[in-house]
Design a protein around this motif. Structure first.
Motif, short mmCIF file in Angstrom:
data_model
loop_
_atom_site.label_atom_id
_atom_site.label_comp_id
_atom_site.label_asym_id
_atom_site.label_seq_id
_atom_site.Cartn_x
_atom_site.Cartn_y
_atom_site.Cartn_z
N ILE A 154 0.84 -1.19 0.00
CA ILE A 154 0.00 0.00 0.00
C ILE A 154 0.88 1.25 0.00
CG2 ILE A 154 -1.88 -1.17 1.21
CD1 ILE A 154 -1.02 0.21 3.76
N THR A 155 0.30 2.36 -0.44
CA THR A 155 1.02 3.62 -0.52
C THR A 155 0.48 4.59 0.51
OG1 THR A 155 1.43 3.31 -2.88
CG2 THR A 155 1.69 5.54 -2.01
N LEU A 156 1.37 5.19 1.28
CA LEU A 156 1.01 6.20 2.26
C LEU A 156 1.31 7.58 1.69
CD1 LEU A 156 2.65 4.54 5.42
CD2 LEU A 156 0.28 4.30 4.63
N LYS A 157 0.42 8.53 1.94
CA LYS A 157 0.59 9.90 1.44
C LYS A 157 0.77 9.91 -0.07
CE LYS A 157 2.58 11.74 5.73
NZ LYS A 157 3.70 12.49 6.32
N ASP A 158 -0.10 9.18 -0.75
CA ASP A 158 0.01 9.05 -2.20
C ASP A 158 -0.01 10.41 -2.90
OD1 ASP A 158 0.10 7.98 -4.71
OD2 ASP A 158 -1.96 7.26 -4.75
N GLY A 159 1.01 10.70 -3.67
CA GLY A 159 1.09 11.95 -4.41
C GLY A 159 1.47 13.16 -3.59
N GLU A 160 1.81 12.94 -2.33
CA GLU A 160 2.17 14.05 -1.45
C GLU A 160 3.63 13.93 -1.02
OE1 GLU A 160 -0.41 14.00 1.91
OE2 GLU A 160 -2.26 13.91 0.72
N PRO A 161 4.19 15.02 -0.52
CA PRO A 161 5.56 14.94 0.01
C PRO A 161 5.65 13.87 1.10
CG PRO A 161 4.90 17.23 -0.22
CD PRO A 161 3.67 16.40 -0.47
N GLY A 162 6.69 13.08 1.06
CA GLY A 162 6.84 12.01 2.05
C GLY A 162 6.14 10.73 1.66
N GLU A 163 5.74 10.59 0.41
CA GLU A 163 5.07 9.37 -0.05
C GLU A 163 5.96 8.15 0.18
OE1 GLU A 163 3.30 9.43 -4.01
OE2 GLU A 163 4.12 7.42 -4.37
N ARG A 164 5.36 7.09 0.71
CA ARG A 164 6.08 5.85 0.98
C ARG A 164 5.20 4.66 0.64
NH1 ARG A 164 9.36 9.22 1.63
NH2 ARG A 164 10.97 9.45 3.26
N SER A 165 5.83 3.56 0.24
CA SER A 165 5.13 2.29 0.03
C SER A 165 5.56 1.32 1.11
CB SER A 165 5.46 1.72 -1.35
OG SER A 165 4.95 2.54 -2.38
N ILE A 166 4.61 0.53 1.60
CA ILE A 166 4.93 -0.48 2.61
C ILE A 166 4.19 -1.78 2.30
CG2 ILE A 166 5.35 1.18 4.46
CD1 ILE A 166 2.56 0.44 5.55
N SER A 167 4.79 -2.87 2.72
CA SER A 167 4.17 -4.19 2.57
C SER A 167 3.40 -4.49 3.85
CB SER A 167 5.25 -5.24 2.34
OG SER A 167 4.68 -6.53 2.22
N MET A 168 2.12 -4.84 3.70
CA MET A 168 1.25 -5.01 4.87
C MET A 168 0.50 -6.34 4.83
SD MET A 168 0.36 -3.66 7.70
CE MET A 168 1.01 -2.00 7.48
N ALA A 169 0.43 -6.98 5.97
CA ALA A 169 -0.35 -8.21 6.15
C ALA A 169 -0.75 -8.28 7.61
CB ALA A 169 0.48 -9.44 5.76
#
Length: 211
Positions: A39-54
């Motif tokens: 999933i993507t956090l802060k999509d399209g914003e400064p500080g955008e990050r992707s993380i693997s979640m389960a």
């Protein structure tokens, strides 16, 4: 005794989805189900990050707290598993989980969607280790073979890690010190209650130095 945990370093995830594919292939996960997702956090914003979640295999799992038939249980290693024989498919765990881990394997009318499915930390279920019945219900039991979850082993950047929680926290802190910054390990502070460590050193904290 070691307590098994997941940790995803938000600075290293490159959204390749290798962890998702590895999980689906290893366990022959039913169509429409992703036990792990990126999933993507802060999509399209400064500080955008992707993380693997389960499923994070929480210290105090909310899924177990709301289950009316007590199908969830925790192993001595801290892995949260569930019995599909006991599950009635009510969906309470789906709404209680902060990570959206429990999922219905089918998309039909409510009450007819089957047994809930979720990440097992590659530790199978209540059936005999390595049995055909266990594989059909929960997938491969790598844990009984002394192996860690395949999703973490397949992560090319070592963003996703699995294993003893204290060791993972130490690895993350070393990375933060080496990099000079850290954006945290999303989900860590929510899933795991600090026991032997000061909250200020938890990987879920953001900042520099001790994050």
């Amino acid at each position: 005794m070691a307590r098994m945990k997941f940790l995803c370093d938000a600075e290293r995830c490159i959204e390749c989805n290798a962890c998702v594919t590895a999980c689906k292939n290893e366990h022959e996960v039913p169509w429409g189900i992703n036990r792990r997702r990126v999933i993507t956090l802060k999509d399209g914003e400064p500080g955008e990050r992707s993380i693997s979640m389960a499923c994070m295999h929480c210290t105090d799992p909310p899924c177990a707290a709301v289950c009316p038939v007590d199908c969830f249980y925790q192993t001595s290693d801290g892995v949260v598993l569930h019995s599909k024989d006991l599950c009635i498919g009510c969906g309470y765990c789906f709404y209680a989980c902060p990570f959206g881990a429990p999922q219905f394997p089918q998309t039909t009318n409510f009450g007819g969607r089957g047994k809930m499915d979720k990440c097992t930390f590659c530790a199978g279920g209540p059936e005999a280790d390595g049995s055909t019945e266990e594989f059909q219900k929960y997938g491969k039991n790598r844990f009984s073979e002394g192996k860690l979850p395949l999703c973490a082993e397949m992560c090319s950047t070592r963003a996703l890690m699995a294993g003893d929680g204290d060791e993972l926290a130490d690895i993350y802190k070393e990375r933060v010190v080496r990099r000079g910054y850290g954006s945290g390990a999303p989900g860590w502070a929510t899933a795991y209650v600090s026991r032997n460590r000061d909250d200020a050193t938890a990987p879920g904290k953001t900042g520099t130095g001790g994050s």
